[in-house]
Write a protein that holds these residues in place. Structure first.
Motif, PDB file in Angstrom:
ATOM      1  N   ILE A 305     -27.857  12.238  20.301  1.00 58.78           N
ATOM      2  CA  ILE A 305     -27.445  10.910  19.827  1.00 58.78           C
ATOM      3  C   ILE A 305     -26.111  10.489  20.439  1.00 58.78           C
ATOM      4  CG2 ILE A 305     -26.930   9.512  17.798  1.00 58.78           C
ATOM      5  CD1 ILE A 305     -29.855  10.260  18.095  1.00 58.78           C
ATOM      6  N   PRO A 306     -25.081  11.347  20.456  1.00 58.66           N
ATOM      7  CA  PRO A 306     -23.829  10.933  21.124  1.00 58.66           C
ATOM      8  C   PRO A 306     -24.001  10.638  22.606  1.00 58.66           C
ATOM      9  CG  PRO A 306     -23.412  12.803  19.672  1.00 58.66           C
ATOM     10  CD  PRO A 306     -24.892  12.623  19.737  1.00 58.66           C
ATOM     11  N   VAL A 307     -24.868  11.395  23.277  1.00 55.01           N
ATOM     12  CA  VAL A 307     -25.094  11.124  24.700  1.00 55.01           C
ATOM     13  C   VAL A 307     -25.747   9.761  24.880  1.00 55.01           C
ATOM     14  CG1 VAL A 307     -26.443  11.847  26.714  1.00 55.01           C
ATOM     15  CG2 VAL A 307     -25.161  13.536  25.406  1.00 55.01           C
ATOM     16  N   SER A 352     -29.974   0.445  18.088  1.00 59.41           N
ATOM     17  CA  SER A 352     -30.542   0.404  16.729  1.00 59.41           C
ATOM     18  C   SER A 352     -31.780   1.286  16.629  1.00 59.41           C
ATOM     19  CB  SER A 352     -30.882  -1.037  16.348  1.00 59.41           C
ATOM     20  OG  SER A 352     -29.736  -1.858  16.425  1.00 59.41           O
ATOM     21  N   TYR A 353     -32.587   1.277  17.667  1.00 54.23           N
ATOM     22  CA  TYR A 353     -33.800   2.102  17.676  1.00 54.23           C
ATOM     23  C   TYR A 353     -33.444   3.591  17.697  1.00 54.23           C
ATOM     24  CZ  TYR A 353     -37.887   4.430  19.652  1.00 54.23           C
ATOM     25  OH  TYR A 353     -38.916   5.297  19.896  1.00 54.23           O
ATOM     26  N   ILE A 354     -32.447   3.975  18.492  1.00 50.30           N
ATOM     27  CA  ILE A 354     -32.053   5.381  18.570  1.00 50.30           C
ATOM     28  C   ILE A 354     -31.508   5.868  17.223  1.00 50.30           C
ATOM     29  CG2 ILE A 354     -30.371   6.965  19.592  1.00 50.30           C
ATOM     30  CD1 ILE A 354     -32.701   6.458  21.397  1.00 50.30           C
ATOM     31  N   PRO A 359     -32.793  10.670  12.303  1.00 51.66           N
ATOM     32  CA  PRO A 359     -33.144  11.717  11.324  1.00 51.66           C
ATOM     33  C   PRO A 359     -34.360  12.548  11.728  1.00 51.66           C
ATOM     34  CG  PRO A 359     -32.741   9.619  10.225  1.00 51.66           C
ATOM     35  CD  PRO A 359     -32.840   9.330  11.689  1.00 51.66           C
ATOM     36  N   PHE A 360     -35.199  12.017  12.606  1.00 48.80           N
ATOM     37  CA  PHE A 360     -36.439  12.716  12.955  1.00 48.80           C
ATOM     38  C   PHE A 360     -36.355  13.429  14.306  1.00 48.80           C
ATOM     39  CE2 PHE A 360     -37.342   8.746  10.658  1.00 48.80           C
ATOM     40  CZ  PHE A 360     -37.903   9.258   9.505  1.00 48.80           C
ATOM     41  N   ILE A 361     -35.239  13.304  15.020  1.00 52.17           N
ATOM     42  CA  ILE A 361     -35.175  13.853  16.381  1.00 52.17           C
ATOM     43  C   ILE A 361     -35.236  15.367  16.368  1.00 52.17           C
ATOM     44  CG2 ILE A 361     -33.603  14.159  18.340  1.00 52.17           C
ATOM     45  CD1 ILE A 361     -32.901  11.259  18.164  1.00 52.17           C
TER      46      ILE A 361
END
Length: 576
Positions: A305-307, A352-354, A359-361
């Motif tokens: 997520i940070p990347v 927004s999509y990411i 939570p599911f990644i």
């Protein structure tokens, strides 16, 4: 005339007897296969040889006599061996004798029905019978450019190799059999066998039957009508993971087939596919064990997520730079603002999509990691598809910019033809002359001026997003190059070349052992193995690449005209 006698080195210490083998009349060569020891009954020998001929389709016969005189008093043995030529009528009758511990052998031929008896020159060639029987002689790869005499030499050697390879049934009888015939050959001390190999052969039959049933069931599901509907058929044809799974499914069908390999090439292909699958799955299991150790999947999900946010921030900074005066260039202010805000809105949607999927990644990555047990290539293809999904916004930017740039390029080229009094004939696919009135020329000039002044702004956006798209395509291309390397590399052939180089023969070389006046020339035949380049070129497996092979000229043309560069393979394209 020169006679060549190919004598197996394993029979050099055999007891006296008769020589059985094949006479190749076109080459004046005799290939000795075994030595039959005394005592024997000639009728039984003839019956045995006729049975061998029927099974092997090789004209095996008694070619001469072999005398291994270890003591000086065995002088009457040579006369007895000469008399055997009347029982086993063969022309010429070869007589080879080894006297005591002497390193020089005497070899002569006896031709009773010859009108002009001349002293024949004999060349005695030793060969390793086991290596020749197990090896496969490969023809030259560049047969079109090879000389005729090289092709002749290859055909002569092929006759010798085929004679030894087809006589496998002859080597099943050894000196410890209870039969009336005692032979000396490369297996005369006992037929080579492996209990483990025999048990694996017996166990592989039900395993192959079960695997064939499962593969037929999976193939039936894949061919069902459910997968032919639009969304599923589109994903199956575009995702590289589905292509790799289908490719491996074909490999499993080849391995589990109950049809016996008819040629050496088919056998090597099956072995290469089996070893490739085995190593692929082993590497995949190692990757899976590494991923699930020390909660590496959780750390990977936390850094993903940070990347993604960092990439989105860099894209926003890039768009803000393009919306100003990039590198001091004077851009069209209105079009620049419209394009910049349009792309910034897409980046906002992507962020927004990411964050909605965050939570599911970790759960998705956990289940994706299990797919590594199917092989390292499947895991790499999944990684390529994940990169394609994570960079989907970059692909959208590239498509928008390419379509807009392509529209202006084709519009300018069409209006340029209008100024020259020409037009494009759609039916005949050529440029024809055409006369235009004043209104058409005025509107064409106006549109040409508008498109020309808007082109730099569009071209700059197209250039930036094309470079980003090419960067993603290069990363995916490197991944698929690694997948193609694992899929196509003939690992079994390379291992065989490394450990048993004589199994893959490119030719032979001869080394002079002894040479003396009045004695036959003694040569040692050694096998020249195939080079590693030739092994890879000969046994390389076909692959199904996800990228079309475009030349650099075609690629540059597509980039200049704004045509889309699709990273997907068109259906039915098979690449070797």
């Amino acid at each position: 005339m020169v006679f060549k006698v190919f004598f197996p080195s394993c029979c050099s210490s055999a007891e006296s007897g008769i020589l059985i083998g094949r006479w190749i009349s076109g080459q004046n060569s005799a290939v000795i296969l075994a030595v039959v020891h005394f005592p024997f009954i000639p009728v039984q020998v003839k019956q045995y040889l006729s049975e061998v001929q029927r099974l092997t389709k090789v004209s095996v016969s008694v070619l001469g006599s072999w005398s291994n005189s270890k003591q000086e008093k065995e002088e009457s043995l040579s006369e007895f061996l000469e008399d055997l030529g009347t029982i086993f009528s063969h022309e010429p009758w070869i007589q080879i004798s080894k006297e005591g511990n002497s390193k020089f052998w005497s070899c002569s031929t006896l031709q009773k029905h010859s009108n002009n008896p001349k002293e024949e020159e004999i060349i005695l060639v030793y060969y390793d019978q086991r290596k020749v029987m197990l090896s496969h002689l490969h023809p030259p790869l560049d047969t079109a450019t090879s000389a005729d005499h090289e092709a002749d030499d290859a055909s002569k050697l092929s006759a010798i190799f085929d004679t030894v390879a087809k006589s496998k049934i002859l080597f099943m009888t050894d000196r410890y059999d209870d039969g009336p015939i005692k032979l000396t050959h490369w297996q005369s001390d006992g037929v080579e066998a492996s209990i483990i190999v025999e048990l694996m052969k017996q166990a592989s039959v039900p395993a192959c039957m079960l695997l064939t049933f499962l593969l037929s069931l999976i193939s039936g599901i894949c061919r069902s009508r459910v997968l032919k509907f639009w969304p599923l058929s589109f994903l199956w044809s575009k995702l590289s993971t589905c292509e790799q799974l289908g490719h491996r499914l074909q490999h499993l069908q080849v391995i589990s087939s109950n049809k016996k390999a008819q040629t050496q090439t088919q056998l090597m292909r099956k072995a290469n596919i089996f070893v490739s699958l085995l190593i692929d799955v082993a590497l995949g299991i190692l990757l899976m064990s590494w991923l699930y150790r020390k909660n590496r999947i959780g750390h990977l999900a936390d850094t993903l997520i940070p990347v993604a946010d960092h990439v989105a921030e860099e894209l926003q900074d890039l768009l803000q730079w393009l919306m100003g005066a990039p590198a001091g260039l004077k851009m069209n202010r209105a079009l620049d603002q419209v394009l910049g805000r349009f792309f910034l809105y897409h980046i906002h949607l992507w962020i927004s999509y990411i964050h909605l999927m965050s939570p599911f990644i970790e759960m998705i990555l956990w289940y994706v990691g299990l797919s590594a047990c199917l092989g390292l290539t499947v895991a790499l293809c999944i990684l390529s598809d994940i990169i394609a999904l994570l960079t989907f916004h970059i692909y959208c930017f590239y498509v928008y910019g390419a379509r807009l740039y392509c529209l202006k390029i084709y519009g300018l080229s069409s209006l340029w033809r209008l100024f020259r009094g020409k037009k494009w004939n759609v039916l005949r696919q050529r440029v024809d002359s055409c006369s235009y009135d004043l209104d058409q020329l005025f509107i064409g000039t106006l549109l040409f001026t508008i498109l020309l002044f808007l082109l730099p702004t569009t071209a700059l956006y197209y250039l930036v997003f094309t470079l980003l798209r090419l960067l993603v395509v290069i990363v995916q291309g490197l991944i698929h190059l690694l997948v193609d390397l694992i899929d196509s590399l003939p690992l079994y052939s390379i291992i065989l070349r490394l450990c048993r180089s004589y199994r893959l023969a490119a030719g032979v070389k001869f080394r002079v052992l002894e040479q003396q006046d009045g004695k036959p020339l003694r040569l040692l035949m050694q096998i020249n193995p195939l080079s590693y380049d030739s092994v890879v070129q000969t046994y390389r497996l076909p692959t199904y690449s996800c990228y079309p092979k475009d030349s650099w000229t075609s690629l540059c043309k597509k980039l200049f005209l704004g045509e889309l560069i699709y990273p997907w393979k068109h259906k039915g394209e098979k690449q070797d």
